[in-house]
Design a protein around this motif. Structure first.
Motif, PDB file in Angstrom:
ATOM      1  N   UNK A  71     -22.694 -47.687  -6.993  1.00  0.00           N
ATOM      2  CA  UNK A  71     -22.911 -46.794  -8.126  1.00  0.00           C
ATOM      3  C   UNK A  71     -22.182 -45.603  -8.171  1.00  0.00           C
ATOM      4  N   UNK A  72     -21.793 -45.084  -7.219  1.00  0.00           N
ATOM      5  CA  UNK A  72     -20.720 -43.945  -7.384  1.00  0.00           C
ATOM      6  C   UNK A  72     -19.559 -44.181  -8.146  1.00  0.00           C
ATOM      7  N   UNK A  73     -18.947 -45.280  -7.551  1.00  0.00           N
ATOM      8  CA  UNK A  73     -17.668 -45.762  -8.316  1.00  0.00           C
ATOM      9  C   UNK A  73     -17.827 -45.993  -9.911  1.00  0.00           C
ATOM     10  N   UNK A  74     -18.962 -46.711 -10.252  1.00  0.00           N
ATOM     11  CA  UNK A  74     -19.284 -46.929 -11.636  1.00  0.00           C
ATOM     12  C   UNK A  74     -19.647 -45.660 -12.220  1.00  0.00           C
ATOM     13  N   UNK A  75     -20.642 -44.820 -11.995  1.00  0.00           N
ATOM     14  CA  UNK A  75     -20.725 -43.856 -12.662  1.00  0.00           C
ATOM     15  C   UNK A  75     -19.935 -42.539 -12.720  1.00  0.00           C
ATOM     16  N   UNK A  76     -19.280 -42.485 -11.557  1.00  0.00           N
ATOM     17  CA  UNK A  76     -17.775 -41.555 -11.798  1.00  0.00           C
ATOM     18  C   UNK A  76     -16.853 -42.025 -12.869  1.00  0.00           C
ATOM     19  N   UNK A  77     -16.662 -43.476 -13.030  1.00  0.00           N
ATOM     20  CA  UNK A  77     -15.728 -43.865 -14.044  1.00  0.00           C
ATOM     21  C   UNK A  77     -16.384 -43.316 -15.162  1.00  0.00           C
ATOM     22  N   UNK A  78     -17.854 -43.604 -15.666  1.00  0.00           N
ATOM     23  CA  UNK A  78     -18.372 -43.358 -16.805  1.00  0.00           C
ATOM     24  C   UNK A  78     -18.246 -41.899 -17.104  1.00  0.00           C
ATOM     25  N   UNK A  79     -18.301 -40.959 -16.161  1.00  0.00           N
ATOM     26  CA  UNK A  79     -18.400 -39.614 -16.296  1.00  0.00           C
ATOM     27  C   UNK A  79     -16.933 -39.156 -16.754  1.00  0.00           C
ATOM     28  N   UNK A  80     -16.028 -39.782 -15.982  1.00  0.00           N
ATOM     29  CA  UNK A  80     -14.384 -39.321 -16.517  1.00  0.00           C
ATOM     30  C   UNK A  80     -14.374 -39.794 -17.720  1.00  0.00           C
ATOM     31  N   UNK A  81     -14.694 -41.076 -18.251  1.00  0.00           N
ATOM     32  CA  UNK A  81     -14.464 -41.531 -19.611  1.00  0.00           C
ATOM     33  C   UNK A  81     -15.069 -40.669 -20.756  1.00  0.00           C
ATOM     34  N   UNK A  82     -16.418 -40.353 -20.154  1.00  0.00           N
ATOM     35  CA  UNK A  82     -17.294 -39.465 -21.057  1.00  0.00           C
ATOM     36  C   UNK A  82     -16.617 -38.073 -21.568  1.00  0.00           C
ATOM     37  N   UNK A  83     -16.110 -37.493 -20.366  1.00  0.00           N
ATOM     38  CA  UNK A  83     -15.522 -36.283 -20.343  1.00  0.00           C
ATOM     39  C   UNK A  83     -14.122 -35.924 -20.986  1.00  0.00           C
ATOM     40  N   UNK A  84     -13.411 -36.997 -20.814  1.00  0.00           N
ATOM     41  CA  UNK A  84     -11.961 -36.889 -21.209  1.00  0.00           C
ATOM     42  C   UNK A  84     -11.832 -36.471 -22.677  1.00  0.00           C
ATOM     43  N   UNK A  85     -12.418 -37.364 -23.573  1.00  0.00           N
ATOM     44  CA  UNK A  85     -12.070 -36.776 -25.142  1.00  0.00           C
ATOM     45  C   UNK A  85     -12.616 -35.638 -25.445  1.00  0.00           C
ATOM     46  N   UNK A  86     -13.769 -35.032 -24.819  1.00  0.00           N
ATOM     47  CA  UNK A  86     -14.513 -33.836 -24.773  1.00  0.00           C
ATOM     48  C   UNK A  86     -13.730 -32.807 -24.514  1.00  0.00           C
ATOM     49  N   UNK A  87     -12.986 -32.903 -23.423  1.00  0.00           N
ATOM     50  CA  UNK A  87     -12.118 -31.901 -22.701  1.00  0.00           C
ATOM     51  C   UNK A  87     -11.071 -31.550 -23.595  1.00  0.00           C
ATOM     52  N   UNK A  88     -10.263 -32.894 -24.075  1.00  0.00           N
ATOM     53  CA  UNK A  88      -9.253 -32.466 -25.121  1.00  0.00           C
ATOM     54  C   UNK A  88      -9.553 -31.940 -26.249  1.00  0.00           C
ATOM     55  N   UNK A  89     -10.721 -32.326 -27.122  1.00  0.00           N
ATOM     56  CA  UNK A  89     -11.063 -31.614 -28.284  1.00  0.00           C
ATOM     57  C   UNK A  89     -11.648 -29.936 -28.043  1.00  0.00           C
ATOM     58  N   UNK A  90     -12.083 -29.718 -27.061  1.00  0.00           N
ATOM     59  CA  UNK A  90     -12.597 -28.235 -26.604  1.00  0.00           C
ATOM     60  C   UNK A  90     -11.609 -27.437 -25.890  1.00  0.00           C
ATOM     61  N   UNK A  91     -10.651 -27.762 -25.391  1.00  0.00           N
ATOM     62  CA  UNK A  91      -9.512 -27.004 -24.971  1.00  0.00           C
ATOM     63  C   UNK A  91      -9.052 -25.819 -25.741  1.00  0.00           C
ATOM     64  N   UNK A  92      -8.923 -24.698 -25.557  1.00  0.00           N
ATOM     65  CA  UNK A  92      -8.665 -23.693 -26.420  1.00  0.00           C
ATOM     66  C   UNK A  92      -9.792 -23.174 -27.339  1.00  0.00           C
ATOM     67  N   UNK A  93     -10.847 -24.163 -27.405  1.00  0.00           N
ATOM     68  CA  UNK A  93     -12.231 -23.515 -28.383  1.00  0.00           C
ATOM     69  C   UNK A  93     -13.090 -23.095 -27.450  1.00  0.00           C
ATOM     70  N   UNK A  94     -13.538 -23.676 -26.318  1.00  0.00           N
ATOM     71  CA  UNK A  94     -14.559 -23.048 -25.544  1.00  0.00           C
ATOM     72  C   UNK A  94     -13.809 -22.719 -24.118  1.00  0.00           C
ATOM     73  N   UNK A  95     -14.071 -21.733 -23.592  1.00  0.00           N
ATOM     74  CA  UNK A  95     -13.357 -21.308 -22.220  1.00  0.00           C
ATOM     75  C   UNK A  95     -14.108 -22.323 -21.278  1.00  0.00           C
ATOM     76  N   UNK A  96     -12.946 -22.692 -20.151  1.00  0.00           N
ATOM     77  CA  UNK A  96     -13.449 -23.685 -19.223  1.00  0.00           C
ATOM     78  C   UNK A  96     -13.889 -24.943 -19.491  1.00  0.00           C
ATOM     79  N   UNK A  97     -13.415 -25.441 -20.556  1.00  0.00           N
ATOM     80  CA  UNK A  97     -13.802 -26.740 -21.149  1.00  0.00           C
ATOM     81  C   UNK A  97     -13.141 -27.862 -19.996  1.00  0.00           C
ATOM     82  N   UNK A  98     -12.048 -27.591 -19.607  1.00  0.00           N
ATOM     83  CA  UNK A  98     -11.393 -28.609 -18.447  1.00  0.00           C
ATOM     84  C   UNK A  98     -12.201 -28.132 -16.779  1.00  0.00           C
TER      85      UNK A  98
END
Ligand SMILES: [Zn+2]
Length: 316
Positions: free
Chosen positions: A263-290
Motif C-alpha cells: 500500500x505504501x509503495x503504491x500510494x507514495x508513487x501516486x502522491x509523487x506523481x500527483x505533486x510533481x506537475x503542481x510543484x512545477x506550476x506553483x514554484x515562484x507563485x505560492x511560497x513553499x510549493x516545493x
C-alpha cells in the motif's frame, strides 16, 4: 555531534511576504477605518476599536502580549478606549486562541456552539469557554459597528466560522487559505477535506476586498483566494490522473504478504506523481510549493479515494 542534512528549497517570492515587524516582534496595521490586523509574521489576529470598547478576533499565543501592546498603541493614537470588551473565537484551536486568557475581567467571549463543546472537552485554562454561542448565524453589534458571524459547515475544523465585516469590506476566515503560501501539512491540517476544498467558494460568495486568513505575514486579496482555489483544483485533477495511471500490481507483487508495504509503495508513487506537475506550476507563485505540496497531494488523493469513492471498485 553531527549536523542533520537539511534539504534546500526555492526562495520565497517577495510578494508572499508582509511588512516588517517592530522590535517587539509585531506589526499592527489598519485594514479599513477602525478595523486593524496584527501579525508576528506567521500568525494573524484582528481587532475593532469602537466607542464602547475593543473587539478582539482570535488571540494567537505567538502574538501573545503583543496583542495588548498593539491595541494600546492604536487606541492611544485614536483617542479611544483600549478596554477589550469582546473576544471572538474563529475556531477552537489553541494556536489561534491560547492568548485568550490574557484578556480577563469583563470580556464577553463569543464562538460557535461546537467551539464551546470542543473547548470544554480540551479543558485548557488558556482558552476560557465562550459565554455567547450560536449555531448558524450571529450578529455582533458593539459601539455602532456590526460584525456578521456565520457557520457554513465543517472544513479545517468542525467549528471554523466566517467573520464578515460588512462596514469594513473585509472577511476574516482562518486556516484555509494562507495568503501567498501553500497550505501546510495535509490541506492545512484539515479534518474535513471536501469541506476544506469547498470553503474558498463560500468565502468568495461574500462581498469583500480585504481578507484576513490567519497566516502568514500579509493580508490576502480575492486574487489570492482564487489562486489557492486553482492550486487545490490542480492537485485534485492531478491526483485523479495519477490514480488512473499508476499500476498497483508491482508493489503488491514485490512485498507479498506485507500488505502495508505494498500500500505504501503504491500510494507514495501516486502522491509523487500527483505533486510533481503542481510543484512545477506553483514554484515562484505560492511560497513553499516545493515544501508542502506532496503532503496536501496525499490528503486530497485520499479524499478522492475515501470520500468520493474513486478507485474503490467492488470485487466481482
Ligand atoms: Zn486551526
Amino acid at each position: 555531534m553531527t549536523s542533520p542534512i537539511l534539504p534546500d528549497y526555492v526562495p520565497v517570492p517577495r510578494a508572499s511576504l508582509g511588512p516588517a515587524v517592530n522590535d517587539q516582534g509585531y506589526y499592527v496595521g489598519r485594514v479599513e477605518r477602525n478595523l486593524y490586523w496584527v501579525t508576528d509574521g506567521t500568525y494573524q489576529s484582528a481587532f475593532l476599536t469602537t466607542r464602547d470598547g475593543v473587539v478582539l478576533f482570535d488571540a494567537p499565543p505567538t502574538i501573545g502580549g503583543n496583542l495588548r501592546r498593539a491595541v494600546d498603541e492604536i487606541a492611544a493614537a485614536n483617542g479611544v478606549t483600549s478596554t477589550v470588551t469582546h473576544l471572538v473565537y474563529s475556531h477552537h484551536h489553541a494556536d489561534h486562541g491560547a492568548a485568550s486568557s490574557l484578556f480577563d475581567g469583563d470580556v464577553t467571549r463569543i464562538g460557535h456552539e461546537e467551539t464551546r463543546r470542543l473547548l470544554a472537552r480540551d479543558d485548557d485554562p488558556a482558552r476560557p469557554l465562550p459565554e455567547v454561542t450560536f449555531a448558524d448565524r450571529y450578529t455582533l453589534e458593539v459601539g455602532g459597528e456590526r460584525v456578521e458571524l456565520a457557520w457554513h459547515g465543517p472544513n479545517h475544523s468542525p467549528d471554523n466560522i466566517y467573520i464578515h465585516f460588512p462596514g469594513h469590506d473585509t472577511l476574516m476566515f482562518i486556516d484555509v487559505v494562507n495568503a501567498g503560501w501553500v497550505p501546510i501539512y495535509n490541506t492545512n491540517l484539515s479534518e474535513d477535506v471536501p469541506g476544506y476544498m469547498a470553503a474558498p467558494a463560500i468565502a468568495l460568495s461574500y462581498p469583500w476586498t480585504h481578507f484576513i486568513s490567519g497566516h502568514l505575514g500579509r493580508l490576502a486579496t480575492r486574487e489570492d483566494v482564487a489562486v489557492h482555489q486553482q492550486y487545490i483544483a490542480d492537485i485534485e485533477a492531478s491526483a485523479q490522473e495519477a490514480l488512473a495511471s499508476v499500476n498497483p500490481v508491482p508493489y503488491f507483487m514485490k512485498y507479498g504478504e506485507n500488505a502495508w508495504a505494498g500500500v505504501k509503495g503504491y500510494l507514495d508513487e501516486v502522491t509523487e506523481r500527483t505533486a510533481a506537475p503542481v510543484i512545477a506550476k506553483y514554484t515562484g507563485v505560492l511560497a513553499a510549493a516545493d515544501v508542502y505540496t506532496p503532503s496536501t497531494a496525499f490528503q486530497v488523493m485520499q479524499s478522492i479515494r475515501l470520500d468520493l469513492g474513486y478507485g474503490s471498485w467492488v470485487h466481482p
